[in-house]
Design a protein around this motif. Structure first.
Motif, PDB file in Angstrom:
ATOM      1  N   ALA A  69       0.937  -1.348   0.042  1.00  0.00           N
ATOM      2  CA  ALA A  69       0.082  -0.015   0.063  1.00  0.00           C
ATOM      3  C   ALA A  69       0.892   1.259   0.132  1.00  0.00           C
ATOM      4  O   ALA A  69       2.109   1.117   0.500  1.00  0.00           O
ATOM      5  N   PRO A  70       0.496   2.398  -0.433  1.00  0.00           N
ATOM      6  CA  PRO A  70       1.383   3.540  -0.629  1.00  0.00           C
ATOM      7  C   PRO A  70       1.659   4.236   0.662  1.00  0.00           C
ATOM      8  O   PRO A  70       0.913   4.069   1.697  1.00  0.00           O
ATOM      9  N   ARG A  71       2.805   4.617   0.814  1.00  0.00           N
ATOM     10  CA  ARG A  71       3.004   5.516   1.894  1.00  0.00           C
ATOM     11  C   ARG A  71       3.894   6.639   1.312  1.00  0.00           C
ATOM     12  O   ARG A  71       4.309   6.660   0.004  1.00  0.00           O
ATOM     13  N   ARG A  72       3.966   7.818   2.020  1.00  0.00           N
ATOM     14  CA  ARG A  72       4.411   8.944   1.515  1.00  0.00           C
ATOM     15  C   ARG A  72       6.067   9.205   2.070  1.00  0.00           C
ATOM     16  O   ARG A  72       6.244   8.762   3.201  1.00  0.00           O
ATOM     17  N   PHE A  73       6.862   9.632   0.974  1.00  0.00           N
ATOM     18  CA  PHE A  73       8.420   9.901   1.565  1.00  0.00           C
ATOM     19  C   PHE A  73       8.570  11.356   1.139  1.00  0.00           C
ATOM     20  O   PHE A  73       8.015  12.003   0.429  1.00  0.00           O
ATOM     21  N   VAL A  74       9.677  11.774   1.757  1.00  0.00           N
ATOM     22  CA  VAL A  74      10.323  13.322   1.262  1.00  0.00           C
ATOM     23  C   VAL A  74      11.785  13.184   1.348  1.00  0.00           C
ATOM     24  O   VAL A  74      12.398  12.205   2.025  1.00  0.00           O
ATOM     25  N   LEU A  75      12.144  13.935   0.384  1.00  0.00           N
ATOM     26  CA  LEU A  75      13.593  14.113   0.096  1.00  0.00           C
ATOM     27  C   LEU A  75      13.916  15.611  -0.138  1.00  0.00           C
ATOM     28  O   LEU A  75      12.874  16.320  -0.618  1.00  0.00           O
ATOM     29  N   GLY A  76      15.285  15.682  -0.071  1.00  0.00           N
ATOM     30  CA  GLY A  76      15.726  17.051  -0.529  1.00  0.00           C
ATOM     31  C   GLY A  76      16.515  16.984  -1.667  1.00  0.00           C
ATOM     32  O   GLY A  76      17.601  16.309  -1.615  1.00  0.00           O
ATOM     33  N   THR A  77      16.180  17.478  -2.542  1.00  0.00           N
ATOM     34  CA  THR A  77      16.801  17.480  -3.994  1.00  0.00           C
ATOM     35  C   THR A  77      18.208  18.158  -3.954  1.00  0.00           C
ATOM     36  O   THR A  77      19.227  17.611  -4.701  1.00  0.00           O
ATOM     37  N   ASP A  78      18.440  19.119  -3.094  1.00  0.00           N
ATOM     38  CA  ASP A  78      19.696  19.720  -2.935  1.00  0.00           C
ATOM     39  C   ASP A  78      20.740  18.758  -2.251  1.00  0.00           C
ATOM     40  O   ASP A  78      22.048  19.201  -2.435  1.00  0.00           O
ATOM     41  N   GLU A  79      20.341  17.746  -1.805  1.00  0.00           N
ATOM     42  CA  GLU A  79      21.127  16.847  -0.956  1.00  0.00           C
ATOM     43  C   GLU A  79      21.426  15.679  -1.600  1.00  0.00           C
ATOM     44  O   GLU A  79      22.410  14.921  -1.162  1.00  0.00           O
ATOM     45  N   VAL A  80      21.164  15.492  -2.822  1.00  0.00           N
ATOM     46  CA  VAL A  80      21.506  14.317  -3.829  1.00  0.00           C
ATOM     47  C   VAL A  80      22.879  14.698  -4.660  1.00  0.00           C
ATOM     48  O   VAL A  80      22.476  15.599  -5.513  1.00  0.00           O
ATOM     49  N   ALA A  81      23.923  13.980  -4.035  1.00  0.00           N
ATOM     50  CA  ALA A  81      25.180  14.452  -5.017  1.00  0.00           C
ATOM     51  C   ALA A  81      25.080  13.558  -6.333  1.00  0.00           C
ATOM     52  O   ALA A  81      24.421  12.473  -6.155  1.00  0.00           O
ATOM     53  N   GLU A  82      25.714  14.102  -7.226  1.00  0.00           N
ATOM     54  CA  GLU A  82      25.947  13.321  -8.663  1.00  0.00           C
ATOM     55  C   GLU A  82      26.310  11.911  -8.472  1.00  0.00           C
ATOM     56  O   GLU A  82      27.209  11.789  -7.672  1.00  0.00           O
ATOM     57  N   ASP A  99      18.225   9.721   0.307  1.00  0.00           N
ATOM     58  CA  ASP A  99      17.808   8.865   1.166  1.00  0.00           C
ATOM     59  C   ASP A  99      16.213   9.428   1.621  1.00  0.00           C
ATOM     60  O   ASP A  99      16.050  10.624   2.129  1.00  0.00           O
ATOM     61  N   LEU A 100      15.271   8.315   1.246  1.00  0.00           N
ATOM     62  CA  LEU A 100      14.036   8.907   1.421  1.00  0.00           C
ATOM     63  C   LEU A 100      13.370   8.596   3.019  1.00  0.00           C
ATOM     64  O   LEU A 100      13.605   7.696   3.491  1.00  0.00           O
ATOM     65  N   HIS A 101      12.790   9.741   3.165  1.00  0.00           N
ATOM     66  CA  HIS A 101      12.531   9.993   4.890  1.00  0.00           C
ATOM     67  C   HIS A 101      11.053   9.397   4.731  1.00  0.00           C
ATOM     68  O   HIS A 101       9.916  10.358   4.146  1.00  0.00           O
ATOM     69  N   GLN A 102      10.506   8.487   5.630  1.00  0.00           N
ATOM     70  CA  GLN A 102       9.394   8.089   5.483  1.00  0.00           C
ATOM     71  C   GLN A 102       8.211   8.871   6.555  1.00  0.00           C
ATOM     72  O   GLN A 102       8.603   9.238   7.401  1.00  0.00           O
ATOM     73  N   LEU A 103       7.203   9.400   5.825  1.00  0.00           N
ATOM     74  CA  LEU A 103       6.366  10.283   6.534  1.00  0.00           C
ATOM     75  C   LEU A 103       5.067   9.498   6.968  1.00  0.00           C
ATOM     76  O   LEU A 103       4.536   9.813   8.016  1.00  0.00           O
ATOM     77  N   THR A 104       4.845   8.550   6.434  1.00  0.00           N
ATOM     78  CA  THR A 104       3.411   7.816   6.718  1.00  0.00           C
ATOM     79  C   THR A 104       3.748   6.348   6.868  1.00  0.00           C
ATOM     80  O   THR A 104       4.680   5.746   6.325  1.00  0.00           O
ATOM     81  N   GLY A 105       2.936   5.683   7.767  1.00  0.00           N
ATOM     82  CA  GLY A 105       3.247   4.147   7.836  1.00  0.00           C
ATOM     83  C   GLY A 105       2.462   3.263   7.042  1.00  0.00           C
ATOM     84  O   GLY A 105       1.675   3.646   6.162  1.00  0.00           O
ATOM     85  N   PRO A 106       2.175   2.013   7.566  1.00  0.00           N
ATOM     86  CA  PRO A 106       1.378   0.984   6.682  1.00  0.00           C
ATOM     87  C   PRO A 106       0.001   1.134   7.097  1.00  0.00           C
ATOM     88  O   PRO A 106      -0.510   1.900   7.898  1.00  0.00           O
ATOM     89  N   GLY A 107      -0.718   0.693   5.990  1.00  0.00           N
ATOM     90  CA  GLY A 107      -2.213   0.888   5.961  1.00  0.00           C
ATOM     91  C   GLY A 107      -2.769   1.118   4.539  1.00  0.00           C
ATOM     92  O   GLY A 107      -2.186   1.790   3.893  1.00  0.00           O
ATOM     93  N   PRO A 108      -4.006   1.107   4.497  1.00  0.00           N
ATOM     94  CA  PRO A 108      -4.642   1.619   3.247  1.00  0.00           C
ATOM     95  C   PRO A 108      -5.230   3.176   3.215  1.00  0.00           C
ATOM     96  O   PRO A 108      -5.840   3.397   2.209  1.00  0.00           O
ATOM     97  N   GLN A 109      -4.635   3.780   3.996  1.00  0.00           N
ATOM     98  CA  GLN A 109      -5.291   5.101   4.115  1.00  0.00           C
ATOM     99  C   GLN A 109      -4.862   6.008   2.973  1.00  0.00           C
ATOM    100  O   GLN A 109      -5.426   7.045   2.729  1.00  0.00           O
ATOM    101  N   LEU A 110      -4.009   5.781   2.263  1.00  0.00           N
ATOM    102  CA  LEU A 110      -3.412   6.654   1.207  1.00  0.00           C
ATOM    103  C   LEU A 110      -3.677   5.874  -0.241  1.00  0.00           C
ATOM    104  O   LEU A 110      -3.120   6.425  -1.332  1.00  0.00           O
ATOM    105  N   VAL A 111      -4.404   4.870  -0.272  1.00  0.00           N
ATOM    106  CA  VAL A 111      -4.778   4.239  -1.539  1.00  0.00           C
ATOM    107  C   VAL A 111      -5.633   5.176  -2.167  1.00  0.00           C
ATOM    108  O   VAL A 111      -6.742   5.981  -1.861  1.00  0.00           O
ATOM    109  N   GLU A 112      -5.297   5.401  -3.404  1.00  0.00           N
ATOM    110  CA  GLU A 112      -6.061   6.489  -4.301  1.00  0.00           C
ATOM    111  C   GLU A 112      -5.917   7.909  -3.615  1.00  0.00           C
ATOM    112  O   GLU A 112      -7.142   8.493  -3.956  1.00  0.00           O
ATOM    113  N   HIS A 113      -5.109   8.393  -3.044  1.00  0.00           N
ATOM    114  CA  HIS A 113      -5.058   9.737  -2.445  1.00  0.00           C
ATOM    115  C   HIS A 113      -4.525  10.659  -3.421  1.00  0.00           C
ATOM    116  O   HIS A 113      -4.245  10.606  -4.353  1.00  0.00           O
ATOM    117  N   GLY A 114      -4.923  11.913  -2.930  1.00  0.00           N
ATOM    118  CA  GLY A 114      -4.687  13.304  -3.386  1.00  0.00           C
ATOM    119  C   GLY A 114      -3.710  14.009  -2.478  1.00  0.00           C
ATOM    120  O   GLY A 114      -4.150  14.191  -1.302  1.00  0.00           O
TER     121      GLY A 114
END
Length: 708
Positions: A190-203, A208-223
């Protein structure tokens, strides 16, 4: 919208199914933060002509330069989004240059630098990435990744997936409802949301994806949406309701800590399509009331403070249209809103008389086009609006609307809509084999009913065209935008006039027009269809003696209902159709929606299967086995009862005038190019036999050309 020409129509891509499936198809639009770059996605046939592959193209916002292709790979690219620094982010399953190539690549997050150069991978996930969101003023990006329920992170997810693959396990353990959606199974991930900083990703490195949400169906077909500073993710969040139901609320998540708080939780409504204002203070969203058997949905725009202060409010509650999408003005003092309207889909301007959350609002139509506008973007100085425009006269094409001229033309409430200007497109609009006009009539209860009518070039009083009544799905929808799946011009090229009506339950005509057919699908929707067909047949360029009816989904339901209530048509095509409502309701993918809308008594009164004995019209039944919205059992039962119990049953030797076109690997829609050819060829052959009076069996002999 009327187009006409007395000159002979030249050969068009609609004269040949191979030419038709090869037409480029636009979708999506992204505008850079400085307003200088506009990017769209174009689908085209792959080398084998068995699938579509997408690529990103840049369109000149000024309309002076031709479109240019940005990406090119066998796997394709999609979901273009600009980062705050101007880099173009997208997803693609193209091979990662840094990977071992051991496994089939999943969709990864790629970046094409604004300064030029090659695209590079920013982030990957074992199950693939999607749902890109980029903050306007910060190098913060959020992505969605599907993760197995017991995995505490992406590394664990990869190990679990490998174990499942090695052991050939594809079973899914469910603890809730639903378990399917449209054309795919839900779970085990099931979908989980992650966040990253593009300025921190070297060539050469991966984020390193930081997880914002946990397991469960709460984000299925989310906006979801990101605040301009990237500090807050606003997303819909599914919660369980009694009766194995669910609904969407709105939450805000701190992207640094993952702390979640609720912004809108209305037990009587579903929340969707959140958009954060450019000043970071407000969230606009679409709210749709939960239906009952006596009450259709009421769809409105909503507003809530991002910091949670104050109660949510409904905007323009007296505006009798349903907002489809919302786009903030750069000044945060208004919204651009799209909505179905009288067979069109204009852009409207909603302005706050006293600022957001202060006083009433004014709604004005901005665009004058007889078309639908989608994927709305607004220039950073609010001088222009960019969008994709489509209608039954042309497929999607990029356009610019002079918003500054509209605003300057007069005081709010007194301004005239302005036309859009077409920008150089990566896919030119094809020539049409006929003309488009409108038909309207008045129903028995006094309601106005209108339709588009696509006419072949040669239709005239001396050579009237046979008529095809095409009934739209939904039922909450409108025949107002180009469709690649149900394209009338392929029929027009074969000499048919195609009627595209909006009967009761259609959107764009006000709340009462929807209510006329609510809970009574066989009543006003049916009589509206017959009335508008009468009006079309009264034209001297239409042959009322040669007619057929077609429909898919709800339109297929109506085709079945028509078959059991009139014999005025020579043939009927029913695609992905509802047949026995008592069986359909519990087996559709989201049965709780159906339970809200139809009582058992309504099911019984309006189920087409009860009238099978009255069917005396040849029918073509079409269904895909992977259809979860209208399960295959509906098509199978319809087929058997047509042959055994209809007023036009199979002969004793098993021969029948009815036909069944079955797609084992397709779903509610027939999507693959060669299957689309089979669909159109089958429909045209069946109609030709019964409407154009080709010799008996001629239609069946056409199909080996596409079936082998």
């Amino acid at each position: 919208m009327t187009q006409d020409s007395s000159a002979p129509t030249p050969r068009t891509p609609f004269d040949d199914l191979d030419d038709y499936i090869g037409l480029g198809r636009l979708g999506g639009l992204a505008l850079s933060g400085d307003g200088r770059r506009l990017v769209t996605t174009v689908q085209s046939l792959d080398a084998e002509r068995t699938g579509y592959v997408s690529a990103l193209w840049e369109v000149d916002p000024a309309g002076e330069l031709p479109a240019r292709r940005l990406t090119r790979s066998a796997k394709g690219e999609a979901a273009a989004v600009f980062s705050a620094s101007g880099d173009l982010l997208f997803t693609s399953a193209r091979p990662d240059p840094e990977s071992s190539g051991k496994d089939e690549p999943k969709a990864a997050l790629w970046s094409l630098p604004a300064a030029g150069g090659e695209a590079r991978v920013l982030a990957t996930a074992p199950g693939g990435l999607g749902g890109i969101l980029a903050a306007r003023d910060a190098d913060t990006v959020s992505v969605a990744a599907s993760v197995l329920p017991s995995a505490d992170g992406l590394e664990a997810d990869a190990a679990l997936r490998e174990t499942r693959d090695d052991r050939k396990v594809n079973a899914i353990w469910h603890t809730g409802y639903p378990v399917r959606h449209w054309d795919h199974d839900l779970g085990p991930d099931a979908p989980r949301r992650f966040v990253l900083g593009t300025d921190e990703v070297a060539e050469g490195e991966r984020a390193d994806l930081h997880q914002l949400t946990g397991p469960g169906p709460q984000l299925v077909e989310h906006g979801a949406a990101l605040s301009p500073d990237g500090a807050t993710l606003v997303t819909t969040w599914a919660v369980a309701d009694p009766g194995a139901a669910r609904r969407e609320i709105l939450v805000a998540i701190d992207t640094a800590t993952g702390e979640r708080r609720t912004l809108v939780d209305d037990p009587d409504a579903e929340i969707g399509s959140p958009k954060v204002s450019p000043d970071g203070r407000w969230v606009a969203y679409v709210t749709s009331t939960i239906t009952t058997p006596t009450d259709p949905p009421v769809v409105r725009a909503g507003l809530v403070a991002l910091d949670g202060s104050g109660a949510p409010e409904v905007l323009a509650d007296d505006w009798d249209r349903w907002p489809g999408s919302l786009t903030w003005l750069p000044s945060s003092d208004g919204l651009l809103v799209t909505a179905d309207d009288d067979g069109r889909g204009p852009v409207f301007l909603l302005t706050f008389d006293g600022g957001p959350g202060e006083g009433p609002v004014t709604v004005e139509r901005v665009t004058a086009d007889d078309a639908v506008l989608t994927d709305v973007c607004v220039a950073p100085d609010a001088s222009a609006v960019y969008a994709l425009r489509s209608s039954y006269a042309a497929p999607a094409e990029p356009v610019r609307v002079d918003l500054a001229a509209f605003v300057a033309s007069g005081p709010a409430g007194e301004r005239e809509p302005v036309p859009a200007v077409v920008l150089p497109s990566p896919a030119a609009a094809p020539e049409l084999p006929g003309s488009l006009t409108e038909v309207e009539t008045v129903a028995a209860d006094g309601a106005r009913v209108r339709a588009w009518l696509a006419l072949p070039a040669g239709a005239s009083p001396s050579d009237p065209a046979p008529l095809l009544l095409w009934i739209h799905g939904g039922p909450l929808g409108s025949w107002n935008a180009w469709s690649w799946r149900w394209n009338p011009w392929l029929m027009v090229a074969r000499g048919y006039a195609v009627l595209l009506p909006d009967p009761a339950l259609s959107t764009g005509y006000g709340q009462e027009f929807v209510r006329r057919g609510w809970g009574a699908w066989g009543d006003a929707p049916f009589t509206d269809l017959m009335a508008i067909t009468d009006a079309a047949e009264a034209r001297d360029d239409v042959d009322a003696s040669r007619t057929a009816a077609m429909g898919g989904s709800f339109g297929g339901y109506m085709a079945n209902w028509v078959a059991g209530h009139t014999d005025r048509f020579r043939a009927i095509v029913t695609h992905a159709s509802l047949w026995a409502l008592d069986g359909f309701g519990p087996t559709t993918d989201h049965a709780y929606y159906w339970g809200r809308e139809m009582t058992p008594e309504m099911n019984e009164a309006h189920s087409p299967h009860r009238f099978v004995g009255d069917i005396r019209t040849p029918m073509l039944v079409i269904h895909g086995d992977k259809d979860y919205r209208v399960p295959i059992g509906e098509g199978l039962r319809l087929w058997r009862e047509l042959l055994a119990d209809s007023g036009l049953p199979a002969a004793d030797d098993g021969t029948t005038v009815h036909r069944f076109l079955y797609f084992p690997d397709e779903n509610h829609w027939i999507l693959t190019p060669q299957h689309a050819k089979v669909w159109y060829a089958g429909v045209l052959a069946f109609l030709a036999e019964h409407v154009l009076e080709v010799p008996d069996g001629e239609g069946d002999r056409v199909l080996p050309d596409v079936l082998g």
